[in-house]
Design an enzyme around this catalytic site. Structure first.
Site: not given
Ligand code: BGC
Length: 765
Positions: A297-299
């Site tokens: 996932s992105d942050c």
């Protein structure tokens, strides 16, 4: 009594048998290493063997990525987690000793000894900083991009990093979006070649198991660059057809090159945040494209489903993301907190967890981490001379000459004895490095001022007066000091642009003009009447029309990195000729955005005869202006088109020929033309070939880049150039979302930029 003896005997024989058994097991385990530990076994077999031994908690541990904190608290929290198999990856561990200690915890103390994957944003260099990715794209040299990535990998792996969150492959057509700096621009073909090259560089081609390879991460999947209004994190509304036509190709290219991981993007496209878009992460990425690595996932993008308004709480967010195909949860610990309960309640299937674990283990095996978990590359590789040389070469190749009236450049030491160097970017050790440098150190930067003094002070006297301290600074007294200093100068070089902080993540701008007092500085310098050379160092194409008008020459350098100064000095002084080309269209004003060269035609295209604001008579009739597609106050032409860039010489294109007038669907188009260096210096041109589909079942792009080549020619030299491409590359995505080539007529053009006027036609039958 009898009973007691019997018990003793049986107890003794029990312990004797236990002892014998354990000896036998020890012997066995010496000869029979578990399959997953056998380096020569097939990776899929190793994965299945290990997966079969893991508890649900150990599996969930692998899906958990945490950012390391360098503090006593960090140690107390993360070391036991590593020893308990509760983390699969750490990001931001940059100290080799810490990296090895954490790895020891995972490898020696956890039950199954699964190594950690150490990650970092190594975007355009680690210690030696290369031009920002948009600048690397301006080189039109995939080979250069591959070298830059390889060097970044060598340096980063010397601190234990084995996974980078790069390359960033978001097509961007709106420079208000600050992250345009991190990608390869607006063109899917150029971005695809760059994507493949960078993946090869980071992952060391097929030598993934080498201690200097980094797993690449194709990000951000997908359409993140189409943020509405160019405002970061904003929603996107890209159609399925346009996704396939424009936004997917660089990701498909990265996958072809073997990218081991993908990152889901922050944006919700057409209402679905990427991190819970199963159609995207499962149907397209895995089923259609056959991706076998893992998606991170992105942050915090798992948690952000709550802010997006598509999940009520963390548990729902976790369930949606893991089921959609996000395998590793970056930073927010939501998978770790909720997956066990969700599986227990039947809201998440163990198959989804297994899919995620398989992908992560496969990458760890491919990187050779089970065999070589510890830091192996020597520290001394950082800032190696060969790395600095490559950084200098890339900065040189990426600088774009936008204007050169009266051959102002190169500066001749015969006519120019004294130079005034001014402007906030002339000696900006930090800002010259650009956005997304976590590890670059400004102490190693060589600025334009330093380079001119080091390399050219024998032949030219250099006066330096900053004019402004940083790009947003605005101070008339400071500006006037520079104007006074221009008195004795034969020429002025003014280095303007953007500080690093003005582009990159979360750094969008509504306006694209020069900030602070920079425009005023240029205006005042212009008033001196001295030859004025403007250097721009920025993270995006700026709308610098007014300032470029005032300057005699303009050299544009997307933040050029550690060795930007020497590269620019060599170009200014004529040791080298510029060869960079614009990888994005330069708007004349931010109101023209989004703007890109390969746009579909409209039913009422502008004709060039449009009337601007000044030409409209009072009380003009409603139809007076003619109704075509343009802005009354900004026309329709960009400031500089895609693929544009001048040289110190003139290149001539002539005698364009095709090997046939028509081609079958499975044929190959072969074009040839003559390229001549008509000037008197050796120089490099990026020769470009474009095609246009004349009639198609959906509105075709007005033109599209098909091939390009960097060619160096001596003065007066001519070369017969040959460029070919399979007819299948003329395919576009139809309204049924399928790719096809439609028979019919095409125009083929060659030239120095996307306006390439030399053309011919061919037919596909
Ligand atoms: C960015 C990613 C980056 C990640 C980790 C996010 O905010 O969007 O590009 O890789 O942080 O630092």
């Amino acid at each position: 009594m009898k009973i007691v003896i019997v018990m003793e005997i049986s107890a003794r024989s029990f312990f004797v048998s236990l002892f014998l058994l354990s000896v036998a097991f020890a012997g066995l385990s010496r000869t029979k290493t578990p399959l997953y530990r056998q380096a020569d076994a097939d990776i899929d077999v190793r994965v299945e063997d290990l997966l079969g031994r893991m508890t649900l908690d150990e599996k969930i541990g692998q899906l958990n990525q945490r950012s390391y904190w360098y503090s006593q608290r960090g140690r107390e929290l993360f070391f036991p987690m590593a020893a308990a198999g509760q983390v699969g990856s750490f990001m931001n561990v940059t100290d080799p000793a810490t990296s090895d200690s954490l790895q020891y915890m995972a490898v020696e103390c956890s039950r199954l000894g699964i190594p950690l994957l150490m990650a970092r944003d190594v975007i355009h260099g680690y210690k030696t900083i290369f031009p920002i990715p948009l600048g690397l794209a301006a080189t039109f040299s995939p080979e250069m991009a591959a070298d830059a990535a390889r060097i970044a990998a060598v340096e980063a792996s010397s601190d234990g990093i084995r996974w980078t969150f790069a390359p960033m492959l978001d097509i961007a057509r709106d420079p208000r979006w600050g992250r345009i700096a991190e990608g390869c621009g607006e063109d899917p073909y150029l971005a695809s070649l760059m994507a493949e090259a960078m993946v090869r560089g980071f992952q060391h081609g097929d030598s993934l198991g080498s201690s200097t390879s980094l797993a690449a991460c194709a990000k951000h999947f997908v359409a993140y660059g189409a943020a509405e209004g160019g405002r970061d994190y904003n929603c996107t509304n890209v159609t399925g057809r346009e996704l396939r036509q424009t936004y997917f190709p660089p990701f498909e290219a990265a996958l072809r090159a073997g990218a081991l991981t993908f990152m889901s993007s922050f944006n919700a496209n057409d209402g679905i945040p990427a991190s819970c878009n199963r159609q995207l992460l499962h149907d397209v990425l895995r089923d259609q494209w056959g991706f076998k690595g893992f998606v991170v996932s992105d942050c915090f993008s798992v948690r952000e489903l709550i802010a997006h308004g598509v999940a009520a709480d963390e548990a729902e967010a976790a369930a949606k993301c893991i089921s959609a195909g996000v395998d590793m949860d970056m930073e927010d610990g939501i998978y770790a907190s909720h997956l066990r309960t969700l599986v227990g309640k039947g809201l998440v299937s163990e198959e989804d967890i297994d899919r995620a674990v398989r992908g992560i283990l496969r990458v760890k095996f491919k990187l050779g981490l089970f065999e070589n978990p510890y830091v192996a590359t020597p520290q001394s590789v950082k800032y190696a001379q060969s790395h600095l040389d490559a950084a200098r070469r890339s900065a040189l190749m990426s600088a774009i000459l936008l204007k050169n009236d009266n051959k102002t450049l190169p500066l001749s030491p015969c006519r120019t004895k004294r130079i005034l160097l001014t402007g906030p970017l002339a000696d900006a050790t930090y800002d010259q490095l650009g956005t997304w440098i976590f590890d670059g150190e400004k102490e190693h930067t060589v600025t334009l001022l330093q380079a001119l003094r080091n390399q050219y002070s024998d032949s030219i006297s250099i006066v330096y007066e900053p004019g402004l301290k940083y790009s947003r600074h605005d101070d008339d007294a400071c500006i006037e000091r520079a104007v006074v200093a221009a008195d004795d100068a034969d020429a002025i070089i003014v280095a303007v642009g953007e500080e690093a902080i003005l582009s990159g993540e979360g750094h969008s701008m509504a306006g694209l003009g020069l900030v602070g007092g920079q425009s005023k500085l240029i205006e005042r310098l212009k008033s001196t009447g001295k030859p004025l050379v403007m250097i721009v160092m920025a993270g995006r194409p700026l709308a610098i029309g007014r300032e470029a008008e005032m300057a005699d020459a303009v050299l544009y350098s997307f933040h050029p990195g550690t060795m930007g100064g020497p590269a620019l000095a060599d170009l200014l002084m004529g040791r080298e000729s510029p060869s960079g080309k614009t990888p994005v269209t330069f708007p004349s004003t931010s109101g023209q955005c989004p703007i890109y060269y390969n746009h579909p035609s409209t039913g009422r295209p502008a004709t060039g005869k449009e009337i601007g604001l000044d030409g409209i008579p009072e009380e003009a009739g409603n139809t007076f202006l003619g109704c075509t597609s343009y802005y009354l106050d900004a026309g329709y032409e960009p400031l500089y088109p895609f693929g544009y860039g001048l040289s110190y010489t003139d290149f001539d294109y002539s005698d364009l020929k095709l090997d046939s007038a028509d081609y079958p669907l499975d044929g190959t188009v072969r074009a040839s033309f003559t390229l001549t260096n008509k000037g008197n210096c050796r120089a490099t041109e990026v020769a470009q070939l474009y095609t246009s589909d004349v009639v198609a079942s959906v509105t075709p792009a007005v033109t599209e880049l098909r091939r390009f080549e960097r060619v160096t020619l001596a003065p007066g030299e001519s070369r017969r150039m040959e460029m070919s491409f399979p007819v299948s590359e003329l395919a576009f995505v139809g309204s049924d979302l399928e790719k096809r080539v439609e028979p019919g007529e095409f125009i083929l053009r060659v030239g120095t930029d996307s306006r390439a006027p030399l053309s011919t036609r061919f037919t596909v039958r």
